[in-house]
Design a protein around this motif. Structure first.
Motif, mmCIF file in Angstrom:
data_model
loop_
_atom_site.group_PDB
_atom_site.id
_atom_site.type_symbol
_atom_site.label_atom_id
_atom_site.label_comp_id
_atom_site.label_asym_id
_atom_site.label_seq_id
_atom_site.Cartn_x
_atom_site.Cartn_y
_atom_site.Cartn_z
ATOM 1 N N HIS A 1 9.380 13.387 -2.838
ATOM 2 C CA HIS A 1 10.671 12.751 -2.572
ATOM 3 C C HIS A 1 11.809 13.556 -3.182
ATOM 4 N N PRO A 2 12.675 14.117 -2.344
ATOM 5 C CA PRO A 2 13.803 14.877 -2.886
ATOM 6 C C PRO A 2 14.810 14.009 -3.633
ATOM 7 N N ASP A 3 14.763 12.686 -3.422
ATOM 8 C CA ASP A 3 15.708 11.817 -4.124
ATOM 9 C C ASP A 3 15.152 11.275 -5.446
ATOM 10 N N LEU A 4 13.963 11.725 -5.861
ATOM 11 C CA LEU A 4 13.410 11.360 -7.162
ATOM 12 C C LEU A 4 13.514 12.539 -8.114
ATOM 13 N N GLU A 5 13.690 12.213 -9.376
ATOM 14 C CA GLU A 5 13.764 13.255 -10.400
ATOM 15 C C GLU A 5 12.943 12.818 -11.601
ATOM 16 N N GLN A 6 12.211 13.756 -12.171
ATOM 17 C CA GLN A 6 11.469 13.491 -13.397
ATOM 18 C C GLN A 6 12.237 14.156 -14.530
ATOM 19 N N ILE A 7 12.551 13.376 -15.553
ATOM 20 C CA ILE A 7 13.363 13.834 -16.673
ATOM 21 C C ILE A 7 12.443 13.973 -17.872
ATOM 22 N N LEU B 1 4.244 12.437 -6.817
ATOM 23 C CA LEU B 1 5.161 11.441 -6.251
ATOM 24 C C LEU B 1 6.583 11.987 -6.236
ATOM 25 N N VAL B 2 6.990 12.592 -7.340
ATOM 26 C CA VAL B 2 8.343 13.154 -7.435
ATOM 27 C C VAL B 2 8.511 14.320 -6.464
ATOM 28 N N GLN C 1 18.478 -0.192 -15.729
ATOM 29 C CA GLN C 1 18.624 1.062 -16.464
ATOM 30 C C GLN C 1 18.406 2.232 -15.504
ATOM 31 N N PRO C 2 18.786 3.443 -15.913
ATOM 32 C CA PRO C 2 18.724 4.565 -14.975
ATOM 33 C C PRO C 2 17.342 5.087 -14.622
ATOM 34 N N GLY C 3 16.305 4.747 -15.338
ATOM 35 C CA GLY C 3 14.976 5.275 -15.020
ATOM 36 C C GLY C 3 13.889 4.468 -15.691
ATOM 37 N N LEU C 4 12.658 4.906 -15.455
ATOM 38 C CA LEU C 4 11.496 4.209 -15.991
ATOM 39 C C LEU C 4 10.533 5.255 -16.536
ATOM 40 N N ALA C 5 9.918 4.951 -17.672
ATOM 41 C CA ALA C 5 8.943 5.873 -18.254
ATOM 42 C C ALA C 5 7.842 6.161 -17.235
ATOM 43 N N SER C 6 7.449 7.417 -17.150
ATOM 44 C CA SER C 6 6.472 7.839 -16.144
ATOM 45 C C SER C 6 5.162 7.065 -16.242
ATOM 46 N N ASP C 7 4.664 6.845 -17.468
ATOM 47 C CA ASP C 7 3.401 6.122 -17.603
ATOM 48 C C ASP C 7 3.537 4.659 -17.187
ATOM 49 N N GLU C 8 4.673 4.045 -17.470
ATOM 50 C CA GLU C 8 4.897 2.665 -17.032
ATOM 51 C C GLU C 8 5.032 2.595 -15.510
ATOM 52 N N MET C 9 5.704 3.590 -14.942
ATOM 53 C CA MET C 9 5.847 3.661 -13.487
ATOM 54 C C MET C 9 4.464 3.777 -12.842
ATOM 55 N N ALA C 10 3.619 4.644 -13.375
ATOM 56 C CA ALA C 10 2.265 4.808 -12.839
ATOM 57 C C ALA C 10 1.504 3.497 -12.918
ATOM 58 N N PHE C 11 1.607 2.816 -14.051
ATOM 59 C CA PHE C 11 0.907 1.538 -14.228
ATOM 60 C C PHE C 11 1.372 0.513 -13.196
ATOM 61 N N ARG C 12 2.690 0.399 -13.016
ATOM 62 C CA ARG C 12 3.230 -0.593 -12.078
ATOM 63 C C ARG C 12 2.849 -0.288 -10.628
ATOM 64 N N LEU C 13 2.652 0.987 -10.326
ATOM 65 C CA LEU C 13 2.298 1.366 -8.958
ATOM 66 C C LEU C 13 0.791 1.439 -8.728
ATOM 67 N N GLY C 14 0.021 1.259 -9.794
ATOM 68 C CA GLY C 14 -1.429 1.351 -9.665
ATOM 69 C C GLY C 14 -1.901 2.785 -9.498
ATOM 70 N N LEU C 15 -1.172 3.723 -10.093
ATOM 71 C CA LEU C 15 -1.514 5.142 -10.015
ATOM 72 C C LEU C 15 -1.896 5.647 -11.396
ATOM 73 N N GLU C 16 -2.396 6.852 -11.445
ATOM 74 C CA GLU C 16 -2.684 7.514 -12.708
ATOM 75 C C GLU C 16 -1.429 8.281 -13.145
ATOM 76 N N ASP D 1 0.823 -1.206 0.000
ATOM 77 C CA ASP D 1 0.000 0.000 0.000
ATOM 78 C C ASP D 1 0.856 1.253 0.000
ATOM 79 N N ASP D 2 2.128 1.116 0.324
ATOM 80 C CA ASP D 2 3.043 2.256 0.370
ATOM 81 C C ASP D 2 3.650 2.458 -1.018
ATOM 82 N N ARG D 3 2.966 3.224 -1.851
ATOM 83 C CA ARG D 3 3.395 3.434 -3.238
ATOM 84 C C ARG D 3 4.729 4.181 -3.321
ATOM 85 N N ASP D 4 4.983 5.071 -2.374
ATOM 86 C CA ASP D 4 6.241 5.820 -2.393
ATOM 87 C C ASP D 4 7.429 4.883 -2.187
#
Length: 167
Positions: free
Chosen positions: A69-75, A65-66, A43-58, A28-31
Motif C-alpha cells: 500500500h503506497p498510502d501506508l508508512e512504517q515509522i 502489508l506496508v 492518534q496518528p499510528g499504531l504499534a506494528s505488533d499491536e496492528m499485527a495482533f488486531r489483524l490476525g497476522l504475524e 478476510d480482507d486484512r489490507d
C-alpha cells in the motif's frame, strides 16, 4: 455463535475506532481492515505488533502489508515501529502547526511549547515515542525548530505582540 466483542463497552458503542477494531475480527480482507483501523484511530499510528495482533497476522507480515500500500508508512525508532497512513500523518502535522500557531498568538514572548504539552493538546492518547519520532521528522524537514526543549514553528521568533509594543 462467535463472540466478536468479548469486552463490550457500555458507552461509545458507535465509536469509529471500536467499530474498526471489530471489523478487523470478521473480515478476510486484512489490507482493507488495516486502512479502516488506521483511519479510525484518534492518534496518528499504531504499534506494528499491536496492528499485527488486531489483524490476525504475524509481526513479520507488517513490512509486506506496508509495501503493498503506497498510502501506508512504517515509522521506525530503534527497535520500535508504528504503522500509519500518509493521511493521518499529514493530519497530525497540520494539527501540530495549528496548535503552535495558536500558542504563538496567545504568548508571542515564549519560545514555543514543551513537547509533552503539545502532545497533550493534540493527541493525548498517542504513544509518546511515536509523537517524538514524528516531531523529529518535522524538525528534520525544518517545519519546526526546537529551542531549550520547546517546539516552535520554524519562523517563530519570541517577542512582544503588536499590542504590547504600542503600550
Amino acid at each position: 455463535g462467535i463472540v466478536l466483542d468479548p469486552v463490550g463497552e457500555k458507552a461509545r458503542r458507535s465509536d469509529p475506532e471500536r467499530l474498526a477494531r471489530l471489523a478487523c475480527l470478521w473480515t478476510d480482507d486484512r489490507d482493507a481492515a488495516a486502512l479502516r483501523l488506521l483511519n479510525a484511530l484518534p492518534q496518528p499510528g499504531l504499534a506494528s505488533d499491536e496492528m499485527a495482533f488486531r489483524l490476525g497476522l504475524e509481526p513479520e507480515d507488517m513490512p509486506g502489508l506496508v509495501a503493498r500500500h503506497p498510502d501506508l508508512e512504517q515509522i521506525f525508532d530503534g527497535s520500535e515501529s508504528w504503522i500509519a497512513t500518509n493521511r493521518t500523518i499529514a493530519d497530525f502535522e497540520t494539527q501540530i502547526l495549528a496548535a503552535l500557531r495558536l500558542a504563538h498568538a496567545e504568548a508571542p514572548h515564549l519560545p514555543g511549547l514543551a513537547a509533552e504539552a503539545l502532545r497533550a493538546r493534540i493527541c493525548p492518547r498517542s504513544d509518546p515515542r511515536l509523537f517524538r519520532k514524528l516531531t523529529e521528522n518535522m524538525l528534520a524537514a525544518e517545519t519546526l525548530r526546537q529551542t531549550d526543549g520547546m517546539l516552535a514553528l520554524a519562523e517563530h521568533r519570541p517577542g512582544l505582540s503588536p499590542s504590547q509594543e504600542t503600550e
